[in-house]
Design a protein around this motif. Structure first.
Motif, PDB file in Angstrom:
ATOM      1  N   LEU A 176      -0.985  -4.832  -1.587  1.00  0.00           N
ATOM      2  CA  LEU A 176      -0.292  -4.092  -0.539  1.00  0.00           C
ATOM      3  C   LEU A 176      -0.797  -2.663  -0.405  1.00  0.00           C
ATOM      4  O   LEU A 176      -0.334  -1.937   0.472  1.00  0.00           O
ATOM      5  N   VAL A 206      -5.625  -4.381   8.985  1.00  0.00           N
ATOM      6  CA  VAL A 206      -5.023  -5.706   9.147  1.00  0.00           C
ATOM      7  C   VAL A 206      -5.299  -6.265  10.541  1.00  0.00           C
ATOM      8  O   VAL A 206      -5.684  -7.430  10.706  1.00  0.00           O
ATOM      9  N   TRP A 237      -7.913  -2.669   0.058  1.00  0.00           N
ATOM     10  CA  TRP A 237      -8.158  -3.364   1.320  1.00  0.00           C
ATOM     11  C   TRP A 237      -9.241  -2.661   2.125  1.00  0.00           C
ATOM     12  O   TRP A 237     -10.085  -3.318   2.749  1.00  0.00           O
ATOM     13  N   LEU A 250      -0.094  -9.600   5.189  1.00  0.00           N
ATOM     14  CA  LEU A 250      -0.025  -8.241   5.700  1.00  0.00           C
ATOM     15  C   LEU A 250       0.204  -8.227   7.210  1.00  0.00           C
ATOM     16  O   LEU A 250       0.883  -7.339   7.732  1.00  0.00           O
ATOM     17  N   TYR A 260       2.932  -5.962   9.116  1.00  0.00           N
ATOM     18  CA  TYR A 260       2.537  -4.836   9.954  1.00  0.00           C
ATOM     19  C   TYR A 260       2.385  -5.182  11.425  1.00  0.00           C
ATOM     20  O   TYR A 260       2.949  -4.531  12.292  1.00  0.00           O
TER      21      TYR A 260
END
Length: 304
Positions: A143, A205, A148, A182, A186
């Motif tokens: 997260l 994302v 990422w 994700l 989001y």
């Protein structure tokens, strides 16, 4: 059981004369437990080109060891197969046991070492693309933005290399599967209370979801990119296209333009965006537009 890490420090000179070749003392750090600072070991890599062996930095032979604590040093780190397996298992079971800075560094090191391994100069003994991709499987639980962001940059390089191939399609499926949790969190909906890193993560994302043709993401872009609703009024009367274009959140503009041009873009959209590019003095917006325009499948538009 031996745990081995290999430090890859670039000591390069553009001068062929050996008198100008330089090596430095480099601080090394080793840790096996991020919750216990007493497990942190510090050593020096000497200014020689000979391998150095430290036998006193491992407290628990059956546990992973991380070199370069919190990614403090500017060097690559490779491990033996045993330690890579232990690290991968830890990431799968509880990734938070490894510091977020090191999680990002592990991903970046793995992909860069894999590139070298596949090239003409094999600088890694144990890293391959398969192992690097296996290492990213834990991202289904990640997260934090930094791992990422690191993974996305390396995924993007591979996607460009494999564009239009069967392997590229498989890679896209893998990447998409990692980011679905994700996208549910989001999506496109920005919150005024979002922290800065949340905004950055949402951008990644959406780029991953739309870039891998995730249907809900593409459908959302279609709503935003609809010619009549965005560029004209609901009654199809002409309106200020600049104002409507500005309604697209800056953080997602590049991804939205790219996906829109790829799936729904027409010559009208293309010329509107060119006009917007020429009329704005905002460098970031010009960058978003240029990047997005390259996603069109209409080669004739790009040649104009």
């Amino acid at each position: 059981m031996a745990l081995v890490c290999y430090v890859k420090s670039l000591r390069i000179s553009t001068v062929s004369d050996e008198r100008w070749l330089t090596a430095w003392h480099i601080p090394l750090t080793f840790i096996q437990d991020f919750t216990n600072n007493s497990s942190l070991k510090r050593r020096w890599l000497s200014d020689t080109y000979e391998p150095v062996v430290y036998t006193d930095v491992v407290d628990k032979p059956d546990r992973w060891i991380i070199c370069n604590h919190k990614a403090f040093g500017y060097y690559r780190v490779d491990y033996d197969e045993i330690n890579w397996d232990l690290i991968q298992n830890q990431l799968q079971t509880n990734h938070t046991q490894i510091h977020v800075l090191n999680r990002a560094k592990l991903i970046d090191d793995a992909f860069n070492l894999a590139v070298k391994y596949q090239g003409y100069i094999p600088t890694s003994l144990n890293m391959t693309y398969k192992r690097a991709l296996d290492l990213t499987a834990y991202l289904k639980k990640e997260l934090d933005w930094l791992p990422w962001e690191t993974a996305y940059r390396n995924f993007e390089k591979l996607q460009n290399l494999l564009l239009g191939t069967e392997a590229g399609a498989l890679l896209n499926s893998h990447i998409q599967s990692l980011a679905l949790h994700l996208y549910d969190l989001y999506s496109f909906n920005e919150d005024p209370l979002d922290k800065h890193l949340d905004l950055l993560l949402r951008t990644i994302v959406v780029k991953i979801a739309c870039g891998t043709n995730f249907a809900p993401c593409v459908k959302e872009v279609k709503k935003i990119f609809d010619w009549k609703k965005i560029w004209y009024g609901e009654d199809e009367s002409y309106v200020d296209y600049g104002k409507r274009f500005s309604r697209i959140t800056p953080n997602l503009k590049s991804a939205i333009i790219c996906t829109g041009m790829k799936h729904f873009g027409t010559a009208h959209h293309f010329h509107f965006l060119i006009g917007r590019y020429l009329s704005t003095n905002v460098a970031t917006e010009r960058g978003h537009i240029l990047s997005g325009l390259t996603c069109t499948n209409d080669i004739l538009l790009l040649r104009r």
